[in-house]
Enzyme design. Structure first.
Site, PDB file in Angstrom:
ATOM      1  N   LYS A  29       0.855  -1.184   0.000  1.00 33.40           N
ATOM      2  CA  LYS A  29       0.000   0.000   0.000  1.00 33.40           C
ATOM      3  C   LYS A  29       0.895   1.240   0.000  1.00 33.40           C
ATOM      4  O   LYS A  29       1.745   1.415   0.880  1.00 33.40           O
ATOM      5  CB  LYS A  29      -0.870  -0.039   1.264  1.00 33.40           C
TER       6      LYS A  29
HETATM    7  C1  E4P Z   1      -8.218   1.601   4.030  1.00 35.33           C
HETATM    8  O1  E4P Z   1      -7.517   1.214   3.155  1.00 35.33           O
HETATM    9  C2  E4P Z   1      -8.084   2.934   4.660  1.00 35.33           C
HETATM   10  O2  E4P Z   1      -6.841   3.049   5.248  1.00 35.33           O
HETATM   11  C3  E4P Z   1      -9.189   3.122   5.646  1.00 35.33           C
HETATM   12  O3  E4P Z   1     -10.396   2.672   5.074  1.00 35.33           O
HETATM   13  C4  E4P Z   1      -9.317   4.524   6.184  1.00 35.33           C
HETATM   14  O4  E4P Z   1     -10.483   4.602   6.945  1.00 35.33           O
HETATM   15  P1  E4P Z   1     -10.800   5.790   7.971  1.00 35.33           P
HETATM   16  O5  E4P Z   1     -11.091   7.020   7.190  1.00 35.33           O
HETATM   17  O6  E4P Z   1     -11.956   5.293   8.750  1.00 35.33           O
HETATM   18  O7  E4P Z   1      -9.561   5.948   8.813  1.00 35.33           O
END
Ligand code: E4P
Length: 216
Positions: free
Chosen positions: A87
């Site tokens: 990622k």
């Molecule tokens: C997933 O890949 C993201 O990091 C995550 O969904 C972020 O979510 P949040 O906005 O609830 O922190």
């Protein structure tokens, strides 16, 4: 639409997996920190544990922001397990790194995407997944689901292979809206997945059936 769970909590991952509907897992540094995972050894072990639980793509985020270190870190993450997807944040060095990973057979998930332009760049660089954060967009007074619709349309017109992974899900309705918008994947907190089960008429109907069953 595939279902990923958005957590680094092993018990929640196990619970979602046992439902039989889980296709993968996404994590991020905030989610890992929440579980108390600190240091390279512990981080590697935790990703291994997740990979042992779920046979699907597991997003593991790099912690660096310059090209050379992203590459070094991403290679180590990809070596942990074939299901690890690196990622990478949507920044200039991140896009360069995604292209490098693509050219070298390492799959990536471009994270922190908040616009169609960013999604196009990630797709051009060859990201396997692009992650628009719809909840955070909604929190800012914009429309996250509308962005999913726009990206899905652009990727279809352009024939991009990159999958649209709707992230930052806040509730069950987000999941339904992302499915209707054509998202390839929704990564959700366990609570939102379980929220899909609920309907008061189901509870009322089941209570009546169980009561009548006693008369059978
Ligand atoms: C997933 O890949 C993201 O990091 C995550 O969904 C972020 O979510 P949040 O906005 O609830 O922190």
């Amino acid at each position: 639409m595939k279902f990923f769970i958005d957590t680094a909590n092993l018990a929640q991952i196990k619970e979602a997996h046992e439902l039989g509907i889980l296709d993968g897992v996404t994590t991020n540094p905030s989610l890992m920190a929440k579980e108390g995972i600190r240091g390279e050894e512990a981080i590697t072990k935790h990703y291994k544990d997740i990979c042992d639980l779920v046979d699907g793509d597991i997003s593991a985020e790099v912690l660096s922001t310059d090209f050379a270190t992203i590459i070094e870190e991403g290679k180590k993450l990809a070596d942990i397990h074939p299901n690890i997807v690196v990622k990478v944040p949507m920044i200039k060095d991140g896009i360069k790194a995604i292209k490098w990973f693509t050219d070298n057979g390492i799959r990536t998930n471009c994270t922190l995407v908040f616009s169609a332009g960013q999604a196009i760049l990630a797709a051009k660089a060859g990201a396997a997944y692009v992650s628009p954060f719809i909840g955070r967009i909604d929190d800012s007074g914009w429309d996250g689901v509308q962005l999913i619709e726009q990206i899905v349309q652009i990727f279809s017109i352009q024939g991009y292979k990159t999958e649209v992974l709707a992230a930052s899900i806040r509730n069950p309705n987000h999941i339904i809206q992302c499915a209707a918008a054509g998202a390839d994947i929704c990564t959700c907190p366990l609570e939102s997945i379980l929220g899909l089960l609920k309907h008061p008429l189901t509870d009322i109907g089941l209570a009546k059936f169980l009561e009548d069953a006693k008369k059978m």
